[in-house]
Design a protein around this motif. Structure first.
Motif, PDB file in Angstrom:
ATOM      1  N   VAL A  90       0.859  -1.184   0.000  1.00 46.18           N
ATOM      2  CA  VAL A  90       0.000   0.000   0.000  1.00 46.18           C
ATOM      3  C   VAL A  90       0.898   1.238   0.000  1.00 46.18           C
ATOM      4  N   GLN A  91       0.644   2.123  -0.943  1.00 44.64           N
ATOM      5  CA  GLN A  91       1.439   3.343  -1.051  1.00 44.64           C
ATOM      6  C   GLN A  91       0.860   4.448  -0.156  1.00 44.64           C
ATOM      7  N   VAL A  92       1.487   5.613  -0.197  1.00 45.35           N
ATOM      8  CA  VAL A  92       1.116   6.690   0.721  1.00 45.35           C
ATOM      9  C   VAL A  92       1.033   8.019  -0.016  1.00 45.35           C
ATOM     10  N   ILE A  93      -0.006   8.785   0.300  1.00 40.04           N
ATOM     11  CA  ILE A  93      -0.081  10.193  -0.080  1.00 40.04           C
ATOM     12  C   ILE A  93       0.189  10.981   1.198  1.00 40.04           C
ATOM     13  N   LEU A  94       1.335  11.631   1.267  1.00 44.17           N
ATOM     14  CA  LEU A  94       1.695  12.371   2.480  1.00 44.17           C
ATOM     15  C   LEU A  94       1.042  13.737   2.488  1.00 44.17           C
ATOM     16  N   ASP A  95       0.486  14.103   3.636  1.00 43.56           N
ATOM     17  CA  ASP A  95      -0.189  15.392   3.753  1.00 43.56           C
ATOM     18  C   ASP A  95       0.218  16.090   5.037  1.00 43.56           C
ATOM     19  N   TYR A  96       0.957  17.186   4.899  1.00 42.59           N
ATOM     20  CA  TYR A  96       1.258  18.021   6.063  1.00 42.59           C
ATOM     21  C   TYR A  96      -0.002  18.816   6.375  1.00 42.59           C
ATOM     22  N   GLU A 114       7.680  23.442   4.564  1.00 37.74           N
ATOM     23  CA  GLU A 114       7.321  22.101   5.036  1.00 37.74           C
ATOM     24  C   GLU A 114       6.854  21.217   3.883  1.00 37.74           C
ATOM     25  N   PHE A 115       6.043  21.790   2.999  1.00 37.98           N
ATOM     26  CA  PHE A 115       5.575  21.021   1.832  1.00 37.98           C
ATOM     27  C   PHE A 115       6.766  20.547   0.994  1.00 37.98           C
ATOM     28  N   ILE A 116       7.751  21.417   0.824  1.00 36.01           N
ATOM     29  CA  ILE A 116       8.938  21.056   0.040  1.00 36.01           C
ATOM     30  C   ILE A 116       9.757  19.988   0.766  1.00 36.01           C
ATOM     31  N   ARG A 117       9.801  20.085   2.091  1.00 35.12           N
ATOM     32  CA  ARG A 117      10.495  19.052   2.875  1.00 35.12           C
ATOM     33  C   ARG A 117       9.808  17.688   2.688  1.00 35.12           C
ATOM     34  N   VAL A 118       8.479  17.702   2.625  1.00 35.76           N
ATOM     35  CA  VAL A 118       7.719  16.470   2.386  1.00 35.76           C
ATOM     36  C   VAL A 118       8.059  15.894   1.008  1.00 35.76           C
ATOM     37  N   ILE A 119       8.135  16.765  -0.004  1.00 32.22           N
ATOM     38  CA  ILE A 119       8.490  16.308  -1.359  1.00 32.22           C
ATOM     39  C   ILE A 119       9.887  15.692  -1.359  1.00 32.22           C
ATOM     40  N   ASP A 120      10.829  16.374  -0.710  1.00 31.05           N
ATOM     41  CA  ASP A 120      12.204  15.855  -0.632  1.00 31.05           C
ATOM     42  C   ASP A 120      12.220  14.460  -0.003  1.00 31.05           C
ATOM     43  N   TYR A 121      11.443  14.307   1.075  1.00 32.93           N
ATOM     44  CA  TYR A 121      11.393  13.016   1.761  1.00 32.93           C
ATOM     45  C   TYR A 121      10.720  11.962   0.871  1.00 32.93           C
ATOM     46  N   ALA A 122       9.565  12.320   0.288  1.00 27.29           N
ATOM     47  CA  ALA A 122       8.810  11.362  -0.542  1.00 27.29           C
ATOM     48  C   ALA A 122       9.665  10.846  -1.693  1.00 27.29           C
ATOM     49  N   SER A 123      10.499  11.718  -2.249  1.00 20.92           N
ATOM     50  CA  SER A 123      11.312  11.321  -3.407  1.00 20.92           C
ATOM     51  C   SER A 123      12.356  10.257  -3.064  1.00 20.92           C
ATOM     52  N   THR A 124      12.624  10.068  -1.762  1.00 20.95           N
ATOM     53  CA  THR A 124      13.601   9.051  -1.344  1.00 20.95           C
ATOM     54  C   THR A 124      12.935   7.728  -0.968  1.00 20.95           C
ATOM     55  N   GLN A 125      11.589   7.701  -0.983  1.00 18.55           N
ATOM     56  CA  GLN A 125      10.852   6.521  -0.528  1.00 18.55           C
ATOM     57  C   GLN A 125      10.193   5.792  -1.695  1.00 18.55           C
ATOM     58  N   PRO A 126      10.259   4.468  -1.719  1.00 19.71           N
ATOM     59  CA  PRO A 126       9.705   3.714  -2.852  1.00 19.71           C
ATOM     60  C   PRO A 126       8.181   3.696  -2.903  1.00 19.71           C
ATOM     61  N   ASN A 127       7.509   3.949  -1.760  1.00 22.57           N
ATOM     62  CA  ASN A 127       6.045   3.804  -1.760  1.00 22.57           C
ATOM     63  C   ASN A 127       5.306   5.116  -1.464  1.00 22.57           C
ATOM     64  N   ILE A 128       5.958   6.271  -1.744  1.00 22.64           N
ATOM     65  CA  ILE A 128       5.266   7.552  -1.547  1.00 22.64           C
ATOM     66  C   ILE A 128       5.288   8.326  -2.870  1.00 22.64           C
ATOM     67  N   PRO A 129       4.334   8.014  -3.772  1.00 22.22           N
ATOM     68  CA  PRO A 129       4.341   8.657  -5.091  1.00 22.22           C
ATOM     69  C   PRO A 129       3.742  10.062  -5.101  1.00 22.22           C
ATOM     70  N   PHE A 130       2.970  10.408  -4.057  1.00 24.38           N
ATOM     71  CA  PHE A 130       2.248  11.679  -4.035  1.00 24.38           C
ATOM     72  C   PHE A 130       2.374  12.365  -2.682  1.00 24.38           C
ATOM     73  N   MET A 131       2.174  13.685  -2.712  1.00 23.74           N
ATOM     74  CA  MET A 131       1.939  14.428  -1.483  1.00 23.74           C
ATOM     75  C   MET A 131       0.769  15.376  -1.758  1.00 23.74           C
ATOM     76  N   SER A 132       0.174  15.846  -0.684  1.00 28.71           N
ATOM     77  CA  SER A 132      -1.041  16.641  -0.808  1.00 28.71           C
ATOM     78  C   SER A 132      -0.855  18.004  -0.156  1.00 28.71           C
ATOM     79  N   ILE A 133      -1.439  19.025  -0.762  1.00 24.77           N
ATOM     80  CA  ILE A 133      -1.394  20.358  -0.154  1.00 24.77           C
ATOM     81  C   ILE A 133      -2.775  21.002  -0.198  1.00 24.77           C
ATOM     82  N   LYS A 134      -2.977  21.943   0.709  1.00 24.09           N
ATOM     83  CA  LYS A 134      -4.168  22.785   0.647  1.00 24.09           C
ATOM     84  C   LYS A 134      -3.704  24.216   0.381  1.00 24.09           C
ATOM     85  N   VAL A 135      -4.354  24.878  -0.566  1.00 26.34           N
ATOM     86  CA  VAL A 135      -3.961  26.247  -0.890  1.00 26.34           C
ATOM     87  C   VAL A 135      -4.175  27.162   0.311  1.00 26.34           C
ATOM     88  N   THR A 136      -5.108  26.790   1.209  1.00 29.01           N
ATOM     89  CA  THR A 136      -5.298  27.595   2.422  1.00 29.01           C
ATOM     90  C   THR A 136      -4.126  27.454   3.388  1.00 29.01           C
TER      91      THR A 136
END
Length: 406
Positions: A90-96, A114-136
């Motif tokens: 099961v993969q993961v969509i990370l959401d700060y 923080e969002f960019i830190r999440v992207i940096d982290y996700a790019s090193t993990q095999p099962n985190i293809p996405f991250m999520s953000i809210k414009v608010t």
């Protein structure tokens, strides 16, 4: 109708293999509590106030609703949850989980970092293809409201943001919002991580749509990096999906579409009634289900141009997507299809889809308790108001507990 692929959402052994007996019992207690509407209503009123007032309730929240629906307070805490899910394909969509607060420019810049830190982290993990953000999390709510009122609304799928109504100071503020989005999306494109832009309330959604379309036009030329979230419990969103596709077709980019039913139903209906305008929400669940399933069909019919995330807790909608792929003789793991459910809910769908070979993920929020309270309150309300959801969760948990006892 052709038979559906052989995927059963009743297999609780697959669904809860990742849970210990203790965590299953805790989930049973929590969903039992959510079955009492008056308790949920009271809790969603009192909890945000209690947190703001500094009352010592964080421990209770952390050990109950937070543990069920959130990965952790930090990225490090969340990493262990993501690893566990990965063990079951099961993969993961990370959401700060930062949204809609009055953070000031410094706080909005911090959220962007923080969002960019999440992207940096996700790019090193095999099962985190996405991250999520809210414009608010990147823009002041009042600024989005003012832009939404500018009556450019219907051109959101064209990426037009009419800033004529803004003062010079507000235009500079909006430029900083755009710059934050470019920072996030350019980093994601360079690191091959998808960015899912969450839906917001209808009275700020139009600038969010337009901004998202601008990002797709720039970053989705060769593959889907940026995805818009389309809430099909709104009666205008199926048409919006089709209009967005036409824009993608004419401008030569890939449309990223995360299809959801929606998360603001009670708030939207109440505001429409109080302010005497037509409710944006569908008249009934049947209309929502019809538009959602038609949305899935439309996306799969145009799978060469639309990358779709079927983000649903509805068993039929998930099976429908697999059936449509099978009919078209397309693999379940097609590059332009993905399935997703919220962490803490519908494990019977997620883990059985994973077992069948579908690319599927859990939407996994993390962040300090104060920041994720709005998210947690929506989960509590959703589970008390969605017909049958709590009962279905409880029934499956009880079935698995009984199976393990045998």
């Amino acid at each position: 109708m052709d038979p559906l692929p052989d995927i059963s959402f009743d297999n609780t052994e697959n669904a809860f293999a990742y849970k210990t007996d203790k965590s299953l019992r805790k989930a049973q207690f929590l969903f039992s509590s959510m079955g009492f509407g008056f308790l949920v209503k009271l809790g969603t009123l009192i909890t945000p106030w209690a947190i703001r007032s500094g009352l010592p309730i964080k421990g209770i929240i952390r050990n109950t609703i937070f543990e069920q629906f959130v990965g952790g307070e930090t990225l490090d805490e969340t990493a262990s949850v993501a690893k566990t899910l990965g063990n079951f394909h099961v993969q993961v969509i990370l959401d700060y989980g930062v949204e809609g607060g009055d953070y000031g420019e410094k706080g909005l810049d911090h959220a962007c970092d923080e969002f960019i830190r999440v992207i940096d982290y996700a790019s090193t993990q095999p099962n985190i293809p996405f991250m999520s953000i809210k414009v608010t999390g990147l823009a002041r709510f009042g600024l989005l409201e003012k832009l939404d009122e500018a009556a450019y609304a219907k051109s959101g799928y064209e990426g037009k943001v009419h800033t004529e109504v803004l003062t010079a100071q507000e235009k500079a503020e909006w430029d900083r919002v755009i710059a934050r989005m470019h920072r996030i999306c350019s980093t994601a494109a360079a690191k091959h991580v998808g960015v899912l832009i969450d839906a917001e309330e209808t009275w700020i959604q139009d600038p969010v749509d337009a901004l998202t379309m601008q990002m797709m036009l720039q970053y989705n030329q060769e593959k889907a990096i940026v995805y818009n979230t389309i809430q099909l419990y709104r009666h205008d969103r199926l048409q919006f999906l089709k209009d967005s596709y036409q824009a993608a077709e004419s401008k030569g980019f890939i449309l990223g579409a995360k299809l959801v039913r929606g998360a603001y139903m009670e708030k939207e209906r109440k505001r429409a009634e109080e302010m005497n305008y037509r409710s944006p929400i569908q008249p009934n669940k049947e209309a929502t289900d019809r538009d959602y399933n038609q949305g899935v069909e439309f996306c799969i019919d145009h799978i060469d141009r639309i990358a779709t995330i079927v983000a649903s807790h509805n068993e039929y909608s998930n099976l429908l997507a697999t059936k449509l792929l099978a009919q078209k003789k397309m693999p379940l793991h097609h590059d332009h299809i993905h399935f997703s459910q919220l962490y803490g809910m519908s494990d019977n769908i997620t883990f059985n889809l994973a077992k069948a070979g579908c690319p599927v993920s859990k939407y996994l929020p993390f962040g300090p308790i104060n920041d994720v309270i709005p998210y947690l309150m929506r989960r509590a309300q959703e589970n008390s108001s969605v017909s049958g959801q709590t009962g279905r969760e409880l029934g499956l948990i009880k079935k698995e507990i009984a199976r393990r006892r045998k």
